[in-house]
Motif scaffolding. Structure first.
Motif, PDB file in Angstrom:
ATOM      1  N   TRP A  15       0.830  -1.205   0.000  1.00 42.74           N
ATOM      2  CA  TRP A  15       0.000   0.000   0.000  1.00 42.74           C
ATOM      3  C   TRP A  15       0.864   1.253   0.000  1.00 42.74           C
ATOM      4  O   TRP A  15       0.551   2.238  -0.677  1.00 42.74           O
ATOM      5  N   LEU A  39      -2.301   8.159   1.979  1.00 43.95           N
ATOM      6  CA  LEU A  39      -1.833   6.766   1.907  1.00 43.95           C
ATOM      7  C   LEU A  39      -0.371   6.650   2.322  1.00 43.95           C
ATOM      8  O   LEU A  39       0.003   5.726   3.053  1.00 43.95           O
ATOM      9  N   ASN A  46       0.494   4.651   5.788  1.00 47.57           N
ATOM     10  CA  ASN A  46       1.200   3.385   5.615  1.00 47.57           C
ATOM     11  C   ASN A  46       2.652   3.438   6.060  1.00 47.57           C
ATOM     12  O   ASN A  46       3.207   2.417   6.454  1.00 47.57           O
TER      13      ASN A  46
END
Length: 86
Positions: free
Chosen positions: A48, A60, A64
């Motif tokens: 990801w 993101l 992550n």
């Protein structure tokens, strides 16, 4: 506005790992967590993160990166427990 929502969601889901990570660091007890699950989870988070970096998606990337660090700490403790390094 949508990026703000993404950052709030990312912060909440990412920070949910913090209490577990702290607990495992303090107690060094990982008996109740699954090694296979954490290997799969850390691998998925790494993917990801790669995807987020490729897309330039800041929420993101933010979520992550932190989740990868926290879950990797848990995985290292679990691997140490499984393979006898204490």
């Amino acid at each position: 506005m949508i990026e703000y929502i993404g950052f709030v969601a990312a912060s909440l889901t990412t920070l949910s790992f913090l209490p577990q990570t702290i607990q495992i660091i303090k107690t060094r007890d990982t008996k109740s967590i699954s090694l296979v699950m954490y290997i799969m989870f850390v691998s998925g988070v790494a993917l990801w993160l790669t995807y987020g970096m490729y897309k330039g998606d800041k929420p993101l990337i933010f979520a992550n990166t932190i989740t990868l660090i926290l879950s990797s700490i848990i995985l290292v403790f679990k691997l140490n427990e499984v393979f006898g390094k204490k």
